[in-house]
Structures are given as C-alpha cells and as structure tokens.
Write a protein that holds these residues in place. Structure first.
Motif, short mmCIF file in Angstrom:
data_model
loop_
_atom_site.label_atom_id
_atom_site.label_comp_id
_atom_site.label_asym_id
_atom_site.label_seq_id
_atom_site.Cartn_x
_atom_site.Cartn_y
_atom_site.Cartn_z
N VAL A 12 -5.78 2.89 8.88
CA VAL A 12 -7.07 2.50 9.45
C VAL A 12 -6.86 1.29 10.36
N GLN A 13 -7.67 1.19 11.41
CA GLN A 13 -7.57 0.06 12.31
C GLN A 13 -8.22 -1.18 11.70
N PRO A 14 -7.80 -2.37 12.12
CA PRO A 14 -8.46 -3.59 11.65
C PRO A 14 -9.97 -3.52 11.89
N GLY A 15 -10.73 -3.94 10.89
CA GLY A 15 -12.18 -3.86 10.96
C GLY A 15 -12.75 -2.58 10.41
N GLY A 16 -11.90 -1.62 10.13
CA GLY A 16 -12.34 -0.33 9.62
C GLY A 16 -12.61 -0.34 8.13
N GLU A 89 -3.58 -7.87 6.45
CA GLU A 89 -3.04 -8.37 5.18
C GLU A 89 -3.51 -7.57 3.97
N ASP A 90 -4.42 -6.61 4.18
CA ASP A 90 -4.82 -5.71 3.10
C ASP A 90 -3.85 -4.54 2.94
N THR A 91 -2.90 -4.43 3.86
CA THR A 91 -1.91 -3.36 3.77
C THR A 91 -1.11 -3.47 2.49
N ALA A 92 -1.10 -2.40 1.71
CA ALA A 92 -0.43 -2.41 0.40
C ALA A 92 -0.57 -1.03 -0.24
N VAL A 93 0.14 -0.85 -1.33
CA VAL A 93 -0.12 0.28 -2.21
C VAL A 93 -1.16 -0.17 -3.23
N TYR A 94 -2.24 0.59 -3.33
CA TYR A 94 -3.34 0.24 -4.23
C TYR A 94 -3.26 1.10 -5.48
N TYR A 95 -3.32 0.44 -6.63
CA TYR A 95 -3.27 1.10 -7.92
C TYR A 95 -4.57 0.85 -8.67
N CYS A 96 -5.04 1.84 -9.41
CA CYS A 96 -6.05 1.56 -10.41
C CYS A 96 -5.35 1.45 -11.76
N TYR A 113 -0.88 -3.55 -18.06
CA TYR A 113 -2.05 -2.70 -18.25
C TYR A 113 -1.70 -1.55 -19.18
N ASP A 114 -2.71 -1.03 -19.85
CA ASP A 114 -2.47 0.10 -20.76
C ASP A 114 -2.08 1.36 -19.98
N TYR A 115 -2.78 1.59 -18.88
CA TYR A 115 -2.52 2.77 -18.06
C TYR A 115 -2.63 2.38 -16.59
N TRP A 116 -1.92 3.09 -15.73
CA TRP A 116 -2.02 2.90 -14.28
C TRP A 116 -1.65 4.17 -13.57
N GLY A 117 -2.08 4.27 -12.33
CA GLY A 117 -1.83 5.48 -11.55
C GLY A 117 -0.58 5.36 -10.70
N GLN A 118 -0.42 6.35 -9.82
CA GLN A 118 0.78 6.39 -8.98
C GLN A 118 0.60 5.59 -7.69
N GLY A 119 -0.64 5.22 -7.40
CA GLY A 119 -0.90 4.41 -6.22
C GLY A 119 -1.25 5.23 -4.99
N THR A 120 -1.97 4.60 -4.08
CA THR A 120 -2.29 5.20 -2.78
C THR A 120 -2.04 4.15 -1.70
N GLN A 121 -1.38 4.56 -0.62
CA GLN A 121 -1.00 3.62 0.44
C GLN A 121 -2.19 3.36 1.36
N VAL A 122 -2.44 2.09 1.61
CA VAL A 122 -3.43 1.67 2.61
C VAL A 122 -2.68 0.88 3.67
N THR A 123 -2.78 1.33 4.90
CA THR A 123 -2.13 0.66 6.01
C THR A 123 -3.18 0.30 7.05
N VAL A 124 -3.28 -0.99 7.35
CA VAL A 124 -4.24 -1.48 8.33
C VAL A 124 -3.46 -1.94 9.55
N SER A 125 -3.60 -1.20 10.63
CA SER A 125 -2.81 -1.48 11.82
C SER A 125 -3.49 -0.88 13.04
N SER A 126 -3.33 -1.57 14.16
CA SER A 126 -3.86 -1.02 15.42
C SER A 126 -2.80 -0.21 16.13
#
Length: 126
Positions: A12-16, A89-96, A113-126
């Motif tokens: 996603v682009q910055p601001g998105g 700076e929000d670019t990261a792998v996000y886990y619940c 944590y007791d449990y966690w997922g495999q993660g989803t990549q969020v990339t913020v870039s223009s």
C-alpha cells in the motif's frame, strides 16, 4: 488443533489503508486477550494493539493511536486491525496472538503468547 490465520496484508502507498483479519479456531476465542504484534528487521518485535476478551478494553502504542483500530467479533472468532494513514515505518510482518492473561511489557518473542499465527506482510511504499 489451534489455528490463528491472518489475512489482509499487502502493498500500500503511504497514507493508504489496510484491514487485517485473524480467524481463530481450536480454542475458546472469547476467553482470550488478543494482540496484534509486528516484526521487522529494523525494529524487531513490537506490540501494536491489545484487546480484552469482551472487547471493552483496548490499548495502542503511541505511534498507532488515532491511526489503527483493533476490534473483535467473538461470534465469528475473528480479530481485526483497521490501519489508516499508513507510513513506511509500519512496514512489517503482522501477527495476531492470544493469551489467557494479559502481558503489558514489550514482547521479546512470540513464545510469550499462548498462540500466534503465521503472519501477514504489510509493505508501505510508494
């Protein structure tokens, strides 16, 4: 077996905006504190947001306040994270992640944590 499956990441682009989802199964979702944490090479593991089992209490780190919204639907066993005004700076792998009791310190490992997922990549870039 226990599963936490994240989805909704992408480029996603910055601001998105993006909306992450986390589908839970194999445990009593409504009894768990739920977390969104993220991991990047630059910053390591960061706690993004926390919600108590009933959904009445939330927590955000200062950098996410006003931009991110955590929510949960206990009937659907699903956790959400609405992310607006995204920054590079929000670019990261996000886990619940799930815990029966809350922890408030900055995590050093998903093993806290007791449990966690495999993660989803969020990339913020223009």
């Amino acid at each position: 077996q226990v599963q936490l499956v994240e989805s909704g990441g992408g480029l996603v682009q910055p601001g998105g905006s993006l909306r992450l989802s986390c589908a839970a199964s194999g445990f009593i979702f409504s009894r768990y504190w739920m977390y969104w944490v993220r991991q990047s090479p630059e910053k390591g593991l960061e706690r993004v947001s926390v919600m108590n089992p009933s959904g009445g209490t939330t927590y955000y780190t200062d950098s996410e306040k006003g931009r991110f919204t955590i929510s949960r639907d206990n009937a659907k066993n699903t956790l959400y994270l609405q992310m607006n005004d995204l920054k590079s700076e929000d670019t990261a792998v996000y886990y619940c992640a799930a815990r029966t009791s809350p922890i408030w310190h900055i995590p050093t490992s998903l093993n806290e944590y007791d449990y966690w997922g495999q993660g989803t990549q969020v990339t913020v870039s223009s």
